[in-house]
Design a protein around this motif. Structure first.
Motif, PDB file in Angstrom:
ATOM      1  N   SER A   1       0.846  -1.199   0.000  1.00  0.00           N
ATOM      2  CA  SER A   1       0.000   0.000   0.000  1.00  0.00           C
ATOM      3  C   SER A   1       0.883   1.251   0.000  1.00  0.00           C
ATOM      4  O   SER A   1       1.619   1.503   0.962  1.00  0.00           O
ATOM      5  CB  SER A   1      -0.921   0.009   1.224  1.00  0.00           C
ATOM      6  OG  SER A   1      -1.542   1.275   1.364  1.00  0.00           O
ATOM      7  N   ILE A   2       0.814   2.020  -1.091  1.00  0.00           N
ATOM      8  CA  ILE A   2       1.591   3.259  -1.188  1.00  0.00           C
ATOM      9  C   ILE A   2       1.191   4.226  -0.079  1.00  0.00           C
ATOM     10  O   ILE A   2       2.034   4.861   0.562  1.00  0.00           O
ATOM     11  CB  ILE A   2       1.406   3.913  -2.574  1.00  0.00           C
ATOM     12  CG1 ILE A   2       1.954   3.005  -3.687  1.00  0.00           C
ATOM     13  CG2 ILE A   2       2.080   5.279  -2.616  1.00  0.00           C
ATOM     14  CD1 ILE A   2       3.449   2.823  -3.669  1.00  0.00           C
ATOM     15  N   SER A   3      -0.117   4.327   0.143  1.00  0.00           N
ATOM     16  CA  SER A   3      -0.629   5.275   1.128  1.00  0.00           C
ATOM     17  C   SER A   3      -0.143   4.936   2.536  1.00  0.00           C
ATOM     18  O   SER A   3       0.411   5.791   3.246  1.00  0.00           O
ATOM     19  CB  SER A   3      -2.154   5.277   1.093  1.00  0.00           C
ATOM     20  OG  SER A   3      -2.680   6.113   2.096  1.00  0.00           O
TER      21      SER A   3
ATOM     22  N   SER B   1       3.842   5.120   2.897  1.00  0.00           N
ATOM     23  CA  SER B   1       4.362   6.488   2.948  1.00  0.00           C
ATOM     24  C   SER B   1       4.073   7.132   4.303  1.00  0.00           C
ATOM     25  O   SER B   1       4.897   7.902   4.820  1.00  0.00           O
ATOM     26  CB  SER B   1       3.756   7.328   1.811  1.00  0.00           C
ATOM     27  OG  SER B   1       2.350   7.368   1.907  1.00  0.00           O
ATOM     28  N   GLN B   2       2.921   6.790   4.909  1.00  0.00           N
ATOM     29  CA  GLN B   2       2.615   7.310   6.241  1.00  0.00           C
ATOM     30  C   GLN B   2       3.596   6.768   7.277  1.00  0.00           C
ATOM     31  O   GLN B   2       4.080   7.507   8.144  1.00  0.00           O
ATOM     32  CB  GLN B   2       1.178   6.939   6.636  1.00  0.00           C
ATOM     33  CG  GLN B   2       0.108   7.712   5.884  1.00  0.00           C
ATOM     34  CD  GLN B   2      -1.300   7.265   6.251  1.00  0.00           C
ATOM     35  OE1 GLN B   2      -1.487   6.481   7.168  1.00  0.00           O
ATOM     36  NE2 GLN B   2      -2.287   7.747   5.527  1.00  0.00           N
TER      37      GLN B   2
ATOM     38  N   HIS C   1       6.186  11.735   1.481  1.00  0.00           N
ATOM     39  CA  HIS C   1       5.089  11.924   0.544  1.00  0.00           C
ATOM     40  C   HIS C   1       4.966  10.683  -0.349  1.00  0.00           C
ATOM     41  O   HIS C   1       5.948   9.968  -0.596  1.00  0.00           O
ATOM     42  CB  HIS C   1       5.353  13.172  -0.319  1.00  0.00           C
ATOM     43  CG  HIS C   1       4.147  13.630  -1.073  1.00  0.00           C
ATOM     44  ND1 HIS C   1       3.816  13.141  -2.324  1.00  0.00           N
ATOM     45  CD2 HIS C   1       3.195  14.547  -0.744  1.00  0.00           C
ATOM     46  CE1 HIS C   1       2.707  13.733  -2.739  1.00  0.00           C
ATOM     47  NE2 HIS C   1       2.308  14.602  -1.801  1.00  0.00           N
ATOM     48  N   LYS C   2       3.764  10.453  -0.841  1.00  0.00           N
ATOM     49  CA  LYS C   2       3.528   9.310  -1.734  1.00  0.00           C
ATOM     50  C   LYS C   2       4.434   9.364  -2.955  1.00  0.00           C
ATOM     51  O   LYS C   2       4.944   8.336  -3.414  1.00  0.00           O
ATOM     52  CB  LYS C   2       2.069   9.284  -2.187  1.00  0.00           C
ATOM     53  CG  LYS C   2       1.066   9.019  -1.071  1.00  0.00           C
ATOM     54  CD  LYS C   2      -0.363   9.068  -1.619  1.00  0.00           C
ATOM     55  CE  LYS C   2      -1.388   8.936  -0.508  1.00  0.00           C
ATOM     56  NZ  LYS C   2      -2.768   9.028  -1.030  1.00  0.00           N
ATOM     57  N   ASN C   3       4.630  10.568  -3.486  1.00  0.00           N
ATOM     58  CA  ASN C   3       5.480  10.708  -4.681  1.00  0.00           C
ATOM     59  C   ASN C   3       6.935  10.342  -4.373  1.00  0.00           C
ATOM     60  O   ASN C   3       7.636   9.792  -5.232  1.00  0.00           O
ATOM     61  CB  ASN C   3       5.417  12.138  -5.225  1.00  0.00           C
ATOM     62  CG  ASN C   3       4.051  12.455  -5.817  1.00  0.00           C
ATOM     63  OD1 ASN C   3       3.274  11.541  -6.125  1.00  0.00           O
ATOM     64  ND2 ASN C   3       3.742  13.737  -5.973  1.00  0.00           N
TER      65      ASN C   3
ATOM     66  N   LEU D   1       7.868   8.126  -2.146  1.00  0.00           N
ATOM     67  CA  LEU D   1       7.911   6.663  -2.093  1.00  0.00           C
ATOM     68  C   LEU D   1       7.933   6.075  -3.501  1.00  0.00           C
ATOM     69  O   LEU D   1       8.710   5.145  -3.789  1.00  0.00           O
ATOM     70  CB  LEU D   1       6.709   6.133  -1.302  1.00  0.00           C
ATOM     71  CG  LEU D   1       6.584   4.602  -1.232  1.00  0.00           C
ATOM     72  CD1 LEU D   1       7.842   3.965  -0.657  1.00  0.00           C
ATOM     73  CD2 LEU D   1       5.360   4.203  -0.403  1.00  0.00           C
ATOM     74  N   GLN D   2       7.091   6.628  -4.388  1.00  0.00           N
ATOM     75  CA  GLN D   2       7.081   6.135  -5.772  1.00  0.00           C
ATOM     76  C   GLN D   2       8.449   6.334  -6.421  1.00  0.00           C
ATOM     77  O   GLN D   2       8.940   5.462  -7.156  1.00  0.00           O
ATOM     78  CB  GLN D   2       6.009   6.877  -6.579  1.00  0.00           C
ATOM     79  CG  GLN D   2       4.570   6.539  -6.190  1.00  0.00           C
ATOM     80  CD  GLN D   2       4.100   5.200  -6.743  1.00  0.00           C
ATOM     81  OE1 GLN D   2       4.904   4.376  -7.174  1.00  0.00           O
ATOM     82  NE2 GLN D   2       2.796   4.980  -6.716  1.00  0.00           N
TER      83      GLN D   2
END
Length: 398
Positions: free
Chosen positions: A347-349, A352-353, A358-360, A362-363
């Motif tokens: 889970s990206i969300s 990242s938490q 930030h999600k970006n 992590l991506q």
């Protein structure tokens, strides 16, 4: 009982706290084996030999001086109506008479205490040795082995679960305790008492006529072979075990200020299978330590249930081929990113938490991993390889 020089010296040290007179302890051969005046240790004391022979008090004065003696009173030390040594107080007999008799009685109390400590330790070692044979499967005749268990009050034919309880920080405490006593036997006795006290805390959480078995195993660990009801559903058995272990861990923390972790194996019904349960408990304990959990069950293990059985060189080779950690400038950041991403099931969300990024960001990190390694953590087949390699790396460092 043969009084060792270490025990004798600890007794002399205790007795010297109640008087300023010199105190000696002589063995059954009349040799001084402990003294306030360490220059006399090793000397022959003829008065002590006479005490051993007569089992009575011998007074030494200017008129009755014997080899290796000084003015004073020498008294037999009894244990179970047998003379096991001689305690001597140096000084004018008229001045030391009363204190000598008090010291004699106090010495006999300490000798009896040392004897009981020795007997408890011998019984404990015998039980430890038996349990070690049991959990290593190191016996030949099943009937003979079971009979030995009955003598110690152990029924090896009950369904059982192995638990290994490890005290965190206990080794450091032992080191400080022995260091403070300069390796004196008193320090070792305190350590042994602490181990037994903790064992008593554990055993106090079982019924009086319990079928559970608990022994110390190593300097910081205790092995528990818990008798279980095989008719109970697995989740109910786990509830009972967890409840009991939580109570034990809380009591150890309250009474002795040590935290602890526990690894729990699976239930087995055959005596020969206790080896397997103990091995599982050891693996679960390693995992509990690594992820900082108080309790961990073997059946909660994923890859860890088999990776420790693989040769370390094989694991290292796999890590180098798949993870290649040295290719990344920020190695720890890269490994943490993968670990958290997999723990959050991709889970990206959520990942990242957990990483506080930030999600970006992590991506970007995941893309960088794909670019450098050729494996994409977001792709199932690649994620499996990376997850296994990460587990191997963790196994090599825990």
């Amino acid at each position: 009982m043969i009084i060792s020089s270490q025990v004798a010296q600890s007794i002399v040290d205790e007795m010297s706290k109640v008087t300023d007179f010199n105190i000696n302890f002589m063995n059954e051969e009349g040799k001084i084996i402990a003294s306030v005046d360490d220059r006399r240790i090793g000397d022959f004391h003829e008065g002590a030999r006479n005490v051993i022979a007569s089992k009575a008090k011998v007074i030494i004065s200017e008129d009755t001086m014997l080899e290796g003696t000084k003015n004073g009173i020498n008294l037999p030390v009894f244990l179970h109506n047998q003379v096991v040594g001689v305690i001597g107080v140096t000084g004018e007999p008229s001045s030391v008479g009363h204190i000598a008799e008090i010291i004699q009685k106090m010495t006999e109390v300490l000798v009896k205490e040392a004897y009981l400590e020795e007997q408890i330790e011998l019984e404990s070692r015998a039980k430890q040795s038996y349990i070690e044979e049991w959990i290593t499967g190191d016996w030949e005749d099943d009937k003979l082995f079971a009979s030995r268990g009955w003598i110690m009050g152990i029924n090896i034919h009950l369904p059982r679960v192995a638990v290994i309880l490890d005290l965190t920080g206990f080794n450091d405490w032992i080191y400080q305790k022995l260091k403070s006593h300069h390796a004196n036997v008193k320090g070792e006795l305190e350590v042994q008492r602490a181990r037994r006290d903790i064992l008593s805390v554990i055993q106090d959480h079982f019924p009086e006529k319990s079928e559970h078995v608990t022994v110390p195993s190593g300097s910081t660990k205790y092995t528990l072979l818990l008798a279980t009801d095989e008719e109970l559903p697995l989740h109910k058995r786990k509830e009972k075990i967890t409840y009991r272990l939580n109570k034990i861990q809380a009591a150890i923390k309250t009474n002795h200020h040590f935290n602890s972790i526990a690894g729990i194996g699976r239930m087995y019904t055959s005596p020969r299978e206790m080896k397997k349960s103990a091995e599982e408990a050891a693996l679960a304990l390693r995992r509990a330590d690594f992820i900082e959990k108080r309790l961990f069950y073997y059946d909660q293990l994923g890859l860890e249930s088999f990776i420790y059985h693989l040769d370390k060189e094989i694991r290292n080779d796999f890590v180098e081929r798949i993870l290649q950690p040295d290719l990344f400038p920020k190695k720890q950041q890269y490994l943490e990113t993968l670990d958290v991403f997999f723990r959050e099931n991709g889970s990206i969300s959520k990942a990242s938490q957990q990483l506080y990024i930030h999600k970006n960001t992590l991506q970007y990190r995941l893309n960088k991993i794909h670019e450098i390694l050729g494996y994409d953590p977001r792709k199932l087949s690649d994620a499996v390889l990376l997850k296994v390699a990460l587990a191997f790396l963790q196994a090599n460092t825990d």
